[in-house]
Each structure stands twice: as C-alpha cells, then as structure tokens.
Design a protein around this motif. Sequence first.
Motif, PDB file in Angstrom:
ATOM      1  N   LEU A 196       0.720  -1.202   0.037  1.00 17.40           N
ATOM      2  CA  LEU A 196       0.021  -0.051   0.097  1.00 17.40           C
ATOM      3  C   LEU A 196       0.826   1.391   0.026  1.00 17.40           C
ATOM      4  CD1 LEU A 196      -2.817   1.014   0.331  1.00 17.40           C
ATOM      5  CD2 LEU A 196      -2.750   1.207   2.661  1.00 17.40           C
ATOM      6  N   ALA A 197       1.792   1.252   1.025  1.00 23.77           N
ATOM      7  CA  ALA A 197       2.645   2.258   0.802  1.00 23.77           C
ATOM      8  C   ALA A 197       3.458   2.561  -0.690  1.00 23.77           C
ATOM      9  CB  ALA A 197       3.733   2.128   1.898  1.00 23.77           C
ATOM     10  N   HIS A 198       3.746   1.681  -1.190  1.00 24.94           N
ATOM     11  CA  HIS A 198       4.635   1.483  -2.432  1.00 24.94           C
ATOM     12  C   HIS A 198       3.433   2.112  -3.648  1.00 24.94           C
ATOM     13  CE1 HIS A 198       6.228  -0.822  -6.139  1.00 24.94           C
ATOM     14  NE2 HIS A 198       7.059  -0.062  -5.681  1.00 24.94           N
ATOM     15  N   ALA A 199       2.222   1.593  -3.460  1.00 20.02           N
ATOM     16  CA  ALA A 199       1.250   2.269  -4.485  1.00 20.02           C
ATOM     17  C   ALA A 199       1.188   3.763  -4.144  1.00 20.02           C
ATOM     18  CB  ALA A 199      -0.045   1.583  -3.976  1.00 20.02           C
ATOM     19  N   ALA A 200       1.370   4.402  -3.229  1.00 22.68           N
ATOM     20  CA  ALA A 200       1.200   5.718  -2.671  1.00 22.68           C
ATOM     21  C   ALA A 200       2.721   6.364  -3.287  1.00 22.68           C
ATOM     22  CB  ALA A 200       1.110   6.008  -1.265  1.00 22.68           C
ATOM     23  N   LEU A 201       3.559   5.823  -3.171  1.00 18.26           N
ATOM     24  CA  LEU A 201       5.009   6.218  -3.642  1.00 18.26           C
ATOM     25  C   LEU A 201       5.041   6.459  -4.945  1.00 18.26           C
ATOM     26  CD1 LEU A 201       7.808   7.251  -2.726  1.00 18.26           C
ATOM     27  CD2 LEU A 201       8.422   4.884  -2.583  1.00 18.26           C
ATOM     28  N   LEU A 202       4.577   5.244  -5.635  1.00 20.76           N
ATOM     29  CA  LEU A 202       4.483   5.191  -7.275  1.00 20.76           C
ATOM     30  C   LEU A 202       3.845   6.484  -7.617  1.00 20.76           C
ATOM     31  CD1 LEU A 202       3.834   1.473  -7.653  1.00 20.76           C
ATOM     32  CD2 LEU A 202       5.809   2.831  -8.525  1.00 20.76           C
ATOM     33  N   ALA A 203       2.617   6.597  -7.153  1.00 17.33           N
ATOM     34  CA  ALA A 203       1.460   7.790  -7.626  1.00 17.33           C
ATOM     35  C   ALA A 203       2.318   9.066  -7.520  1.00 17.33           C
ATOM     36  CB  ALA A 203       0.356   7.775  -6.815  1.00 17.33           C
ATOM     37  N   ALA A 204       2.881   9.142  -6.212  1.00 18.56           N
ATOM     38  CA  ALA A 204       3.760  10.319  -5.623  1.00 18.56           C
ATOM     39  C   ALA A 204       4.980  10.715  -6.824  1.00 18.56           C
ATOM     40  CB  ALA A 204       4.098  10.744  -4.341  1.00 18.56           C
ATOM     41  N   SER A 205       5.595   9.807  -6.930  1.00 16.47           N
ATOM     42  CA  SER A 205       6.792   9.711  -8.013  1.00 16.47           C
ATOM     43  C   SER A 205       6.404  10.107  -9.376  1.00 16.47           C
ATOM     44  CB  SER A 205       7.492   8.541  -7.839  1.00 16.47           C
ATOM     45  OG  SER A 205       8.147   8.111  -6.352  1.00 16.47           O
ATOM     46  N   GLY A 206       5.444   9.331  -9.820  1.00 14.85           N
ATOM     47  CA  GLY A 206       5.075   9.696 -11.224  1.00 14.85           C
ATOM     48  C   GLY A 206       4.498  11.157 -11.578  1.00 14.85           C
ATOM     49  N   LEU A 207       3.655  11.465 -10.574  1.00 19.28           N
ATOM     50  CA  LEU A 207       3.221  13.011 -10.809  1.00 19.28           C
ATOM     51  C   LEU A 207       4.223  13.954 -10.355  1.00 19.28           C
ATOM     52  CD1 LEU A 207      -0.177  12.585  -8.856  1.00 19.28           C
ATOM     53  CD2 LEU A 207      -0.028  12.826 -11.353  1.00 19.28           C
ATOM     54  N   GLY A 208       5.478  13.394  -9.442  1.00 27.79           N
ATOM     55  CA  GLY A 208       6.496  14.404  -9.264  1.00 27.79           C
ATOM     56  C   GLY A 208       7.305  14.528 -10.755  1.00 27.79           C
ATOM     57  N   VAL A 209       7.673  13.589 -11.300  1.00 29.77           N
ATOM     58  CA  VAL A 209       8.511  13.509 -12.478  1.00 29.77           C
ATOM     59  C   VAL A 209       7.533  14.380 -13.531  1.00 29.77           C
ATOM     60  CG1 VAL A 209       9.616  12.062 -14.269  1.00 29.77           C
ATOM     61  CG2 VAL A 209       9.656  11.369 -12.203  1.00 29.77           C
ATOM     62  N   ALA A 210       6.388  13.980 -13.751  1.00 29.01           N
ATOM     63  CA  ALA A 210       5.525  14.651 -14.904  1.00 29.01           C
ATOM     64  C   ALA A 210       5.546  16.321 -14.659  1.00 29.01           C
ATOM     65  CB  ALA A 210       4.399  14.057 -14.756  1.00 29.01           C
ATOM     66  N   TYR A 211       5.524  16.787 -13.446  1.00 30.05           N
ATOM     67  CA  TYR A 211       5.380  18.084 -13.187  1.00 30.05           C
ATOM     68  C   TYR A 211       6.634  18.618 -12.841  1.00 30.05           C
ATOM     69  CZ  TYR A 211       0.312  17.827 -12.881  1.00 30.05           C
ATOM     70  OH  TYR A 211      -1.047  17.703 -13.266  1.00 30.05           O
TER      71      TYR A 211
END
Length: 355
Positions: A196-211
């Motif tokens: 579950l923590a990994h899922a949150a980290l993936l979302a944050a990392s993906g959006l972080g790279v995009a923005y």
Amino acid sequence: MADLPPARAAEGCPGGHAGRPGGGEGAPFTAASPAARSDAARRARRRALLHAALGVVGLAALVALIRHVGAAEMLDAVARAAPLLPLLAALEAARLGCETLATGALCPRRSVPPAELVRIHVVSYPVMALMPAGRAAGEAVKAALLSPHVGAPRAAAIATANQSLALLSASPLSLLAALALWRIGGGASPLALGVLAHAALLAASGLGVAYAARQRAAFAWFARRFARAGHATAAFQEAVRERPPVPARPFAAHVASRALQAAQYAVLLAAVGAEGGPVRALAAYGVGAAGTAAGDLIPAQIGATDGAFALAAPLFGLTASSAIAISVLVHLLQATFALAGIAVTFAWRRGHPRP
C-alpha cells in the motif's frame, strides 16, 4: 525505480546523439571538459562496481534460498510449469507491445516507422529487465535511439513521459494488490501495508516526475548538474509542454501492460499448483512488485523477488520452494526475452536518418 533526468536521456547511450540534436531542434550541446569526463568515468566505474557487488550478493542470496528450501523440489515445480511457458511468453510479448504503443503515441505522428519502434523496444528490453534501476536505464536507451527521428530534446521528453507513466500506471495495480493481500492475509499484514505504501509512493513519484519536468526552477537543478542538459532547457520544456502531464492514450497502454503482468502471475500460480483467481493473481503481483522495489539496485532483482515470494508462500498455500519457483520462472522469462533483444541488437541494425 530511479527517476530519469530530463534532457539527459540520450547522453552516454550507445547509438545516441547527445552531441547534436536531431531534427534541427534545440541548441547544440557543448562538449564536456576533460575534467568532467574524468569525473564521469570515475563515477561510472564506482557505480559498475557497486552494481556488480549487489549482483553477487543477490545471486548468493538466491542460491542460499534454493539450498535452504531444496533445489530438487524447486526445480520440479519449474519443470511442471514448462507447458505454460509459451503462454507466459505471449503475455510478455503483449506487454512489450503495449509499451511500444505508448511510445508511439508520445511521438509526433509518422515520425518513427512502426518497425523501428518495435526494434527500439526489443533492443532496450535487456537493459530494462536486467540492469539496476532498469526502467530509467531502458528509457535512456529508447531516447538515444529515438533522437535521430524526433530530435534529442523531444526524445528526452518522451523518455521522461514514459518514466512518469510507468510509475503512475503501477500505482492502481499496486493498490488493488494491497487490498488483495489484505483480504487473503486476513488483515493489515506488514506485506499488505508495504505494498500500500509502495502504491502511494508510485503515484507521488510519477506525478512528481511529470510536473517537475514542466517547471523551469526544477529543470534548472538538472542543468546545474548536467552541463549538456543546460543548453537544451528551452527545447526540452517546449517538447514536454506539447502534451498534458498524464496523456490518456499512453497511460492506458501502460496500465494494460501492468494488467498483463498480473495475468502472468495468475498463470504462474496455476503452474505451481496454487489456488487461482483474480484476487490471488493481484496478490502475487503485489509480492513481485514489493520484491522488485526492494531490489531495484540489484541486477534483475536477483534474490530480492525470490525472497519476497519465499516469505509470502503461506499466503498462497505453497511451500517455499514452489513460491520461489514463481520468481525463478519470471527470471527465466526475462532472460529469454533479454537474449532475444541482444540478438536483435546485433542482427537488425538500421541506419540513422539524417536530421
């Protein structure tokens, strides 16, 4: 997964054209000084030594695990799965096809021939599957091979988008995997909470790279550290802004690739005699994702994914040897496709188009 530095994706990759932007885009990159090249070479040697050491540790851990659970039983489980290997290979080819479609959707229309797109993804597969932090390294190879067709700044922007989308697309599957682990484990197990923590980290990392790629201040950070990148800031950001931060079609293709990966785990569970169904397939996907994340810096995640499946064996009603057989089959599948990619690298060489 490691982030891919924007506008540096094509640098240092075989076949790349970091020295000049293709397609007439961007300002020419300046040559690095001898001191900078020497520092880069030393850093590369240190990284290679670190990765080699981690690879040896991972391989030793795998050997120790197999010896502990019994090599004969594990090999018997692998042998029983042999009839399903063609289906696993077909699913892996479909996954590769989804990623090819995603890259094609990010490229300007008709800029890259379809056969060349396929070649680029087959050639980058060994790097992505076997190298430490393989996703970022694989995207760098793709960018190097795309740059003669679309220009270096746009190729770097495509690589950055693919990196972001790969992270984002894994997040919903990891969330479902955490819920599946919660269900079959009867509550909030450490593994379920970790996924579950990994899922949150993936979302944050993906959006972080995009923005981050769209922000001048953030890109200036890269420019200060990567001399060549600084000369393509404007061209790179112009290429990044050609599409939304999360373009729908490439994102859907990446999600389909992740769904096919979950389907592979359903086949693998059936191959070793475990109870099947979508919930358990998602749980197995989560275990594999957790092992991959834990061993991201280890070549091919050897030992890390195997240890994760050994720990999760009771959840699936498997012996440790049968659970390890699942990860060993994944290693064999990736190695087979990697060898095919290496063969294509040498057998199918294309001339670069003139900018």
